[in-house]
Design a protein around this motif. Sequence first.
Motif, PDB file in Angstrom:
ATOM      1  N   ASP A  17       0.818  -1.214   0.000  1.00  0.00           N
ATOM      2  CA  ASP A  17       0.000   0.000   0.000  1.00  0.00           C
ATOM      3  C   ASP A  17       0.852   1.265   0.000  1.00  0.00           C
ATOM      4  N   ALA A  18       1.991   1.231  -0.657  1.00  0.00           N
ATOM      5  CA  ALA A  18       2.860   2.404  -0.684  1.00  0.00           C
ATOM      6  C   ALA A  18       3.561   2.498  -2.027  1.00  0.00           C
ATOM      7  N   ARG A  19       3.821   3.731  -2.465  1.00  0.00           N
ATOM      8  CA  ARG A  19       4.594   3.944  -3.680  1.00  0.00           C
ATOM      9  C   ARG A  19       5.446   5.194  -3.527  1.00  0.00           C
ATOM     10  N   LEU A  20       6.602   5.179  -4.146  1.00  0.00           N
ATOM     11  CA  LEU A  20       7.543   6.282  -4.098  1.00  0.00           C
ATOM     12  C   LEU A  20       8.073   6.536  -5.500  1.00  0.00           C
ATOM     13  N   ASP A  21       7.915   7.770  -5.994  1.00  0.00           N
ATOM     14  CA  ASP A  21       8.441   8.180  -7.286  1.00  0.00           C
ATOM     15  C   ASP A  21       9.354   9.387  -7.079  1.00  0.00           C
ATOM     16  N   VAL A  22      10.561   9.310  -7.615  1.00  0.00           N
ATOM     17  CA  VAL A  22      11.537  10.392  -7.488  1.00  0.00           C
ATOM     18  C   VAL A  22      12.108  10.682  -8.867  1.00  0.00           C
ATOM     19  N   SER A  23      12.163  11.968  -9.238  1.00  0.00           N
ATOM     20  CA  SER A  23      12.788  12.366 -10.496  1.00  0.00           C
ATOM     21  C   SER A  23      13.647  13.598 -10.248  1.00  0.00           C
ATOM     22  N   VAL A  24      14.817  13.621 -10.870  1.00  0.00           N
ATOM     23  CA  VAL A  24      15.775  14.722 -10.718  1.00  0.00           C
ATOM     24  C   VAL A  24      16.331  15.071 -12.090  1.00  0.00           C
ATOM     25  N   PHE A  25      16.405  16.373 -12.382  1.00  0.00           N
ATOM     26  CA  PHE A  25      16.989  16.854 -13.630  1.00  0.00           C
ATOM     27  C   PHE A  25      17.936  17.991 -13.285  1.00  0.00           C
ATOM     28  N   ASN A  26      19.197  17.887 -13.726  1.00  0.00           N
ATOM     29  CA  ASN A  26      20.225  18.868 -13.376  1.00  0.00           C
ATOM     30  C   ASN A  26      21.027  19.220 -14.623  1.00  0.00           C
ATOM     31  N   VAL A  27      21.402  20.478 -14.736  1.00  0.00           N
ATOM     32  CA  VAL A  27      22.205  20.946 -15.869  1.00  0.00           C
ATOM     33  C   VAL A  27      23.388  21.746 -15.337  1.00  0.00           C
ATOM     34  N   VAL A  28      24.600  21.358 -15.734  1.00  0.00           N
ATOM     35  CA  VAL A  28      25.812  22.137 -15.465  1.00  0.00           C
ATOM     36  C   VAL A  28      26.088  22.942 -16.724  1.00  0.00           C
ATOM     37  N   ASP A  29      25.774  24.229 -16.686  1.00  0.00           N
ATOM     38  CA  ASP A  29      25.738  25.059 -17.887  1.00  0.00           C
ATOM     39  C   ASP A  29      26.914  26.041 -17.905  1.00  0.00           C
ATOM     40  N   ARG A  30      27.592  26.116 -19.050  1.00  0.00           N
ATOM     41  CA  ARG A  30      28.644  27.127 -19.225  1.00  0.00           C
ATOM     42  C   ARG A  30      28.054  28.491 -19.566  1.00  0.00           C
ATOM     43  N   GLY A  31      26.834  28.502 -20.088  1.00  0.00           N
ATOM     44  CA  GLY A  31      26.165  29.757 -20.361  1.00  0.00           C
ATOM     45  C   GLY A  31      26.330  30.238 -21.788  1.00  0.00           C
ATOM     46  N   LEU A  32      25.484  31.196 -22.151  1.00  0.00           N
ATOM     47  CA  LEU A  32      25.558  31.840 -23.455  1.00  0.00           C
ATOM     48  C   LEU A  32      26.459  33.063 -23.376  1.00  0.00           C
ATOM     49  N   PRO A  33      27.172  33.386 -24.462  1.00  0.00           N
ATOM     50  CA  PRO A  33      28.013  34.592 -24.445  1.00  0.00           C
ATOM     51  C   PRO A  33      27.168  35.845 -24.256  1.00  0.00           C
ATOM     52  N   GLY A  34      27.548  36.665 -23.281  1.00  0.00           N
ATOM     53  CA  GLY A  34      26.856  37.912 -23.023  1.00  0.00           C
ATOM     54  C   GLY A  34      27.655  39.097 -23.510  1.00  0.00           C
ATOM     55  N   PRO A  35      27.357  40.294 -23.021  1.00  0.00           N
ATOM     56  CA  PRO A  35      28.131  41.478 -23.414  1.00  0.00           C
ATOM     57  C   PRO A  35      29.612  41.312 -23.082  1.00  0.00           C
ATOM     58  N   GLY A  36      30.457  41.651 -24.029  1.00  0.00           N
ATOM     59  CA  GLY A  36      31.892  41.513 -23.809  1.00  0.00           C
ATOM     60  C   GLY A  36      32.381  40.089 -23.882  1.00  0.00           C
ATOM     61  N   GLY A  37      31.553  39.164 -24.370  1.00  0.00           N
ATOM     62  CA  GLY A  37      31.963  37.772 -24.469  1.00  0.00           C
ATOM     63  C   GLY A  37      31.899  37.005 -23.165  1.00  0.00           C
ATOM     64  N   VAL A  38      31.405  37.624 -22.093  1.00  0.00           N
ATOM     65  CA  VAL A  38      31.296  36.935 -20.803  1.00  0.00           C
ATOM     66  C   VAL A  38      30.084  36.021 -20.834  1.00  0.00           C
ATOM     67  N   ARG A  39      30.301  34.764 -20.471  1.00  0.00           N
ATOM     68  CA  ARG A  39      29.207  33.798 -20.477  1.00  0.00           C
ATOM     69  C   ARG A  39      28.317  33.981 -19.248  1.00  0.00           C
ATOM     70  N   VAL A  40      27.008  33.815 -19.460  1.00  0.00           N
ATOM     71  CA  VAL A  40      26.017  33.930 -18.387  1.00  0.00           C
ATOM     72  C   VAL A  40      25.389  32.550 -18.185  1.00  0.00           C
ATOM     73  N   PRO A  41      25.798  31.797 -17.153  1.00  0.00           N
ATOM     74  CA  PRO A  41      25.243  30.458 -16.928  1.00  0.00           C
ATOM     75  C   PRO A  41      23.762  30.516 -16.573  1.00  0.00           C
ATOM     76  N   GLN A  42      23.037  29.512 -17.041  1.00  0.00           N
ATOM     77  CA  GLN A  42      21.617  29.381 -16.728  1.00  0.00           C
ATOM     78  C   GLN A  42      21.309  28.004 -16.147  1.00  0.00           C
ATOM     79  N   GLY A  43      22.317  27.340 -15.621  1.00  0.00           N
ATOM     80  CA  GLY A  43      22.135  25.995 -15.093  1.00  0.00           C
ATOM     81  C   GLY A  43      21.369  25.983 -13.788  1.00  0.00           C
ATOM     82  N   GLY A  44      21.033  24.793 -13.350  1.00  0.00           N
ATOM     83  CA  GLY A  44      20.296  24.604 -12.107  1.00  0.00           C
ATOM     84  C   GLY A  44      19.728  23.200 -12.049  1.00  0.00           C
ATOM     85  N   HIS A  45      18.703  23.024 -11.262  1.00  0.00           N
ATOM     86  CA  HIS A  45      18.117  21.694 -11.125  1.00  0.00           C
ATOM     87  C   HIS A  45      16.661  21.813 -10.700  1.00  0.00           C
TER      88      HIS A  45
END
Length: 212
Positions: A17-45
Amino acid sequence: RRGWSQTADLRVRPWEDARLDVSVFNVVDRGLPGPGGVRVPQGGHRSHVLFDANVGQGWRIAADINQLSSLRFRLAFSETFAEAVNSEVRSSVFVANNFRGFRLDFYAENYKNFLSADPETAVVLRRAPGVQFSSVEQAPWKRIPIYLGFDVSAEAIYRSDPNLKSPDAVQRTEIAPRITVPLRWGPWLGITPTFTLRTTRYGSQVLAGSVN
C-alpha cells in the motif's frame, strides 16, 4: 558547447500500500556569451518526490514535494512550453486519519510563485507545521433533525514578497462550528440550510508596512 545534464528517475513499491516516485533533472551550464563575451550560466536543477502510503489503523501519509533552483533555469531548459511558462512551485506533506466521521490532519505546505527571472523575485507562502480536526455533519439527538459539524485548525504561516516579509512563524488559529437543519414541507418541497460561525486569530498584524 553549453555543458552537460544529468537525469535520474526512481520508482519503488516499498510495500503493498505504498509507492515512491523520485525524479531529478540537473544541468551544469557554461552559459551563453553575453556582453563583452562573458558567459552567463543558466544551469540549475529541479526535483520531484511523490510518496503515498497507508500505514495501518486508518492512517495515511502523502507527500508531493517539488523543488526548483531558479526560474531562469526553467525558462532555459524546460522540455515543453507548458512547463516553461509555469512560474509556480508547490509542495505539500500530510498525515491524516479518518474515524467515525472525524478527520485529523497534520500537514505542511509551501507555495512559491516566481514574479521575474532577472532580477529574480517571488512570492512565498508557507503553512508549517499545521494541524486540523474536523467533523462531518452528525446528529447528536436521534429524534431531532439537527446536524452539527466543525472545523478547528492551528498552524504557523509565513509570507514573503518584494513588499512584505513576515516572521518565520506567525500563529494562525481558526474555529468554525456549523449547524445544518433540513426542512421539508410535504413530499415535494424541502430546503437544507447550513449556518457557520467562523472566528480566526492571527499572531501578528501589518502596521505601517511591517509585520509586528
